[in-house]
Design a protein around this motif. Structure first.
Motif, PDB file in Angstrom:
ATOM      1  N   ASP A  51      14.982  31.397  35.312  1.00 46.51           N
ATOM      2  CA  ASP A  51      14.551  30.006  35.339  1.00 46.51           C
ATOM      3  C   ASP A  51      14.555  29.459  33.909  1.00 46.51           C
ATOM      4  OD1 ASP A  51      12.286  30.887  34.027  1.00 46.51           O
ATOM      5  OD2 ASP A  51      10.990  30.803  35.794  1.00 46.51           O
ATOM      6  N   PRO A  52      14.235  28.199  33.701  1.00 49.58           N
ATOM      7  CA  PRO A  52      14.279  27.632  32.348  1.00 49.58           C
ATOM      8  C   PRO A  52      13.349  28.312  31.352  1.00 49.58           C
ATOM      9  CG  PRO A  52      14.273  25.878  33.979  1.00 49.58           C
ATOM     10  CD  PRO A  52      14.014  27.158  34.730  1.00 49.58           C
ATOM     11  N   ASP A  53      12.372  29.098  31.812  1.00 51.48           N
ATOM     12  CA  ASP A  53      11.478  29.825  30.907  1.00 51.48           C
ATOM     13  C   ASP A  53      11.922  31.263  30.679  1.00 51.48           C
ATOM     14  OD1 ASP A  53       9.728  27.649  30.575  1.00 51.48           O
ATOM     15  OD2 ASP A  53       8.746  28.104  32.489  1.00 51.48           O
ATOM     16  N   LEU A  54      13.138  31.588  31.096  1.00 56.19           N
ATOM     17  CA  LEU A  54      13.700  32.931  30.949  1.00 56.19           C
ATOM     18  C   LEU A  54      12.965  33.973  31.795  1.00 56.19           C
ATOM     19  CD1 LEU A  54      14.859  33.678  27.276  1.00 56.19           C
ATOM     20  CD2 LEU A  54      16.209  33.694  29.364  1.00 56.19           C
ATOM     21  N   ARG A  55      12.459  33.549  32.935  1.00 55.40           N
ATOM     22  CA  ARG A  55      11.840  34.486  33.876  1.00 55.40           C
ATOM     23  C   ARG A  55      12.822  34.778  35.008  1.00 55.40           C
ATOM     24  NH1 ARG A  55       6.626  35.363  32.623  1.00 55.40           N
ATOM     25  NH2 ARG A  55       5.606  33.810  31.284  1.00 55.40           N
ATOM     26  N   PHE A  95      21.272  28.038  25.566  1.00 57.37           N
ATOM     27  CA  PHE A  95      22.023  27.453  26.671  1.00 57.37           C
ATOM     28  C   PHE A  95      21.095  26.644  27.578  1.00 57.37           C
ATOM     29  CE2 PHE A  95      23.676  27.516  30.989  1.00 57.37           C
ATOM     30  CZ  PHE A  95      25.009  27.175  30.821  1.00 57.37           C
ATOM     31  N   LEU A  96      19.922  27.177  27.858  1.00 55.67           N
ATOM     32  CA  LEU A  96      18.979  26.485  28.743  1.00 55.67           C
ATOM     33  C   LEU A  96      18.415  25.223  28.102  1.00 55.67           C
ATOM     34  CD1 LEU A  96      17.077  29.602  30.100  1.00 55.67           C
ATOM     35  CD2 LEU A  96      18.555  28.076  31.428  1.00 55.67           C
ATOM     36  N   ARG A  97      18.372  25.193  26.764  1.00 54.64           N
ATOM     37  CA  ARG A  97      17.823  24.016  26.064  1.00 54.64           C
ATOM     38  C   ARG A  97      18.874  22.948  25.808  1.00 54.64           C
ATOM     39  NH1 ARG A  97      15.408  28.267  23.180  1.00 54.64           N
ATOM     40  NH2 ARG A  97      16.946  28.033  21.503  1.00 54.64           N
ATOM     41  N   VAL A 120      29.064  38.923  27.838  1.00 47.78           N
ATOM     42  CA  VAL A 120      28.030  38.127  28.501  1.00 47.78           C
ATOM     43  C   VAL A 120      28.604  36.767  28.878  1.00 47.78           C
ATOM     44  CG1 VAL A 120      25.746  37.072  28.268  1.00 47.78           C
ATOM     45  CG2 VAL A 120      26.215  39.293  27.193  1.00 47.78           C
ATOM     46  N   GLN A 121      28.428  36.384  30.139  1.00 44.96           N
ATOM     47  CA  GLN A 121      28.807  35.059  30.615  1.00 44.96           C
ATOM     48  C   GLN A 121      27.562  34.358  31.153  1.00 44.96           C
ATOM     49  OE1 GLN A 121      31.969  35.954  33.493  1.00 44.96           O
ATOM     50  NE2 GLN A 121      33.427  35.009  32.100  1.00 44.96           N
ATOM     51  N   ILE A 122      27.414  33.095  30.793  1.00 44.92           N
ATOM     52  CA  ILE A 122      26.248  32.319  31.212  1.00 44.92           C
ATOM     53  C   ILE A 122      26.739  31.076  31.953  1.00 44.92           C
ATOM     54  CG2 ILE A 122      24.085  31.274  30.454  1.00 44.92           C
ATOM     55  CD1 ILE A 122      24.524  32.725  27.747  1.00 44.92           C
ATOM     56  N   ALA A 123      26.238  30.872  33.149  1.00 41.18           N
ATOM     57  CA  ALA A 123      26.603  29.697  33.951  1.00 41.18           C
ATOM     58  C   ALA A 123      25.339  28.952  34.350  1.00 41.18           C
ATOM     59  CB  ALA A 123      27.386  30.121  35.194  1.00 41.18           C
ATOM     60  N   GLY A 124      25.374  27.642  34.233  1.00 42.60           N
ATOM     61  CA  GLY A 124      24.200  26.837  34.523  1.00 42.60           C
ATOM     62  C   GLY A 124      23.925  26.670  36.003  1.00 42.60           C
ATOM     63  N   LEU A 125      22.643  26.531  36.336  1.00 42.28           N
ATOM     64  CA  LEU A 125      22.207  26.249  37.711  1.00 42.28           C
ATOM     65  C   LEU A 125      21.420  24.941  37.760  1.00 42.28           C
ATOM     66  CD1 LEU A 125      20.985  29.787  38.842  1.00 42.28           C
ATOM     67  CD2 LEU A 125      23.094  28.628  39.514  1.00 42.28           C
ATOM     68  N   GLY A 126      21.714  24.044  36.835  1.00 40.74           N
ATOM     69  CA  GLY A 126      20.972  22.785  36.787  1.00 40.74           C
ATOM     70  C   GLY A 126      19.531  23.015  36.381  1.00 40.74           C
ATOM     71  N   ALA A 128      17.365  24.600  37.895  1.00 43.51           N
ATOM     72  CA  ALA A 128      16.851  25.903  38.328  1.00 43.51           C
ATOM     73  C   ALA A 128      17.019  26.982  37.272  1.00 43.51           C
ATOM     74  CB  ALA A 128      17.554  26.329  39.614  1.00 43.51           C
ATOM     75  N   GLY A 129      17.781  26.723  36.211  1.00 42.45           N
ATOM     76  CA  GLY A 129      17.980  27.718  35.162  1.00 42.45           C
ATOM     77  C   GLY A 129      19.434  28.084  35.005  1.00 42.45           C
ATOM     78  N   CYS A 130      19.735  29.368  34.970  1.00 44.93           N
ATOM     79  CA  CYS A 130      21.115  29.791  34.796  1.00 44.93           C
ATOM     80  C   CYS A 130      21.306  31.214  35.313  1.00 44.93           C
ATOM     81  CB  CYS A 130      21.548  29.716  33.326  1.00 44.93           C
ATOM     82  SG  CYS A 130      20.698  30.889  32.236  1.00 44.93           S
ATOM     83  N   VAL A 131      22.565  31.615  35.429  1.00 47.69           N
ATOM     84  CA  VAL A 131      22.929  32.971  35.826  1.00 47.69           C
ATOM     85  C   VAL A 131      23.581  33.655  34.632  1.00 47.69           C
ATOM     86  CG1 VAL A 131      24.401  34.383  37.312  1.00 47.69           C
ATOM     87  CG2 VAL A 131      23.206  32.413  38.255  1.00 47.69           C
ATOM     88  N   VAL A 132      23.165  34.891  34.360  1.00 47.13           N
ATOM     89  CA  VAL A 132      23.720  35.661  33.248  1.00 47.13           C
ATOM     90  C   VAL A 132      24.460  36.862  33.836  1.00 47.13           C
ATOM     91  CG1 VAL A 132      23.219  36.889  31.102  1.00 47.13           C
ATOM     92  CG2 VAL A 132      21.756  34.978  31.818  1.00 47.13           C
ATOM     93  N   ALA A 133      25.762  36.960  33.547  1.00 50.19           N
ATOM     94  CA  ALA A 133      26.571  38.091  34.006  1.00 50.19           C
ATOM     95  C   ALA A 133      26.805  39.040  32.833  1.00 50.19           C
ATOM     96  CB  ALA A 133      27.903  37.602  34.559  1.00 50.19           C
ATOM     97  N   LEU A 134      26.542  40.327  33.041  1.00 46.67           N
ATOM     98  CA  LEU A 134      26.638  41.334  31.988  1.00 46.67           C
ATOM     99  C   LEU A 134      27.700  42.364  32.358  1.00 46.67           C
ATOM    100  CD1 LEU A 134      22.788  41.979  31.631  1.00 46.67           C
ATOM    101  CD2 LEU A 134      24.167  40.387  30.281  1.00 46.67           C
ATOM    102  N   ASP A 135      28.663  42.577  31.451  1.00 46.58           N
ATOM    103  CA  ASP A 135      29.709  43.576  31.672  1.00 46.58           C
ATOM    104  C   ASP A 135      29.760  44.512  30.479  1.00 46.58           C
ATOM    105  OD1 ASP A 135      31.177  43.144  34.191  1.00 46.58           O
ATOM    106  OD2 ASP A 135      31.496  41.138  33.357  1.00 46.58           O
ATOM    107  N   ASP A 136      29.800  45.810  30.745  1.00 44.02           N
ATOM    108  CA  ASP A 136      29.986  46.806  29.687  1.00 44.02           C
ATOM    109  C   ASP A 136      31.485  46.933  29.438  1.00 44.02           C
ATOM    110  OD1 ASP A 136      30.087  48.929  27.978  1.00 44.02           O
ATOM    111  OD2 ASP A 136      28.661  50.174  29.078  1.00 44.02           O
TER     112      ASP A 136
END
Length: 369
Positions: A51-55, A95-97, A120-126, A128-136
């Protein structure tokens, strides 16, 4: 209700319908959430929704494995995740700010975390916050590095083979000509060619050695007078200091004016300049202008040579890329490594048949570090 006044019957019916619709929507949403969780549980990419508070609002097992912690809903990532992941959450927080109207919808970054290369890929959810995709990407990066060095080995073999052929032919010619009347003239001409090819081999060996050596990033930066350094290098070139004939070579000019010193390393700046001027000469430029702009913070090298085709411009800084049939193809790759070690940037623009422009922009501040 049976005892409700008849005139309120439509209202109660509407409320009942709305209640049923809400219940169905909640059930559909929960079903979709379960399906999403099931899908994410089987993918190889770590996925964390915040969410926007990084929770955390959702996380799959792969994300928990990569971070090495459990991620139940409500987890505050900044506090719960290991400290080495802090740079990632700083980027996510930024990104969220962002301003939704002007910022990127998707941001991609790479981080080195605990000896691993994380993509790391970050996509916005308006709201509601964002989605963070992590790949090694460690294994992918390692494989790419192995392929790159394999290509480098092939390039070394190719570049060394080129001068060996004329050297061999020259020696064979001397063997045949040693008993002929014109041997002295043939000896002088052939040995000069052999020595030139040996010099070429030496230059190739030094270029590959320079590229393989680590950049001295820990060496202190100096307060470098860019304008004076440019004058010194261009004067040497204009006088034929590189073996170029003044009659047939390009005309070198210095433009702009001196400014405050910039953080760099003078010997390396000279090396970069020589490389750029040599590229201009090999591109058959008639005129090369080295301009110091932005009060000494920008160095521009412009030539009117044959230029580079548009489809090749993105590859110019690759280690094995070259538009000439001679040389190691490492000049611009080395130049970029040196420039970036000063905290500066380098970019190249070119138009086929019109020439090439290289721009180096130095970092803020001056003086030794």
């Amino acid at each position: 209700r049976a005892d409700a006044p008849q005139e309120f019957a439509p209202v109660f019916t509407a409320f009942a319908r709305m209640e049923a619709d809400v219940r169905e929507s909640r059930e559909a949403l929960e079903a979709a959430r379960r399906r999403t969780v099931q899908v994410l549980a089987s993918v190889a990419t770590g996925v964390v929704a915040v969410d926007p508070d990084l929770r955390v609002t959702m996380a799959n097992p792969r994300a928990e494995a990569l971070l090495g912690i459990k991620l139940p809903e409500g987890t505050w990532l900044s506090a719960a995740a290991p400290a080495q992941w802090a740079p990632v959450w700083e980027v996510v927080g930024a990104f969220l700010r962002r301003s939704p109207g002007t910022a990127e919808q998707i941001v991609e970054r790479e981080f080195e975390i605990g000896g691993r290369q994380m993509r790391v890929q970050i996509a916005g959810l308006g709201a509601a916050g964002c989605v963070v995709a992590l790949d090694d990407a460690t294994e992918i990066t390692r494989a790419a590095r192995v392929l790159a060095w394999g290509e480098m080995a092939r390039q070394v073999a190719h570049e060394i083979k080129n001068p060996l052929t004329p050297i061999r032919l020259g020696v064979q010619h001397l063997q045949r000509a040693r008993r002929t009347p014109g041997f002295e003239a043939a000896f002088e001409e052939t040995t000069a060619r052999i020595l030139a090819e040996i010099d070429r081999l030496d230059a190739i060996a030094r270029a590959f050695s320079r590229f393989g050596a680590p950049v001295a990033e820990d060496a202190p930066l100096e307060a470098v007078d860019v304008y004076r350094t440019v004058q010194e290098v261009v004067q040497l070139y204009a006088l034929g200091g590189t073996g170029t004939s003044r009659a047939t070579g390009p005309r070198f000019e210095v433009a702009g004016a001196a400014g405050p010193a910039v953080p760099a390393r003078q010997a390396e700046l000279k090396e970069v300049l020589v490389n750029l001027l040599e590229n201009a000469r090999q591109a058959e430029a008639r005129r090369v202008v080295v301009r110091v702009a932005e009060r000494g913070r920008q160095l521009v090298v412009e030539d009117d040579g044959r230029g580079i085709p548009a489809e090749l411009v993105p590859r110019v800084f690759e280690p094995t890329f070259s538009t000439t049939s001679s040389g190691s193809g490492l000049g611009l790759a080395i130049a970029r490594r040196l420039v970036e070690s000063w905290g500066a940037t380098i970019r190249l623009e070119s138009r086929e048949g019109r020439g090439t422009t290289v721009v180096i922009t130095f970092g803020p501040g001056a003086g030794a570090r």
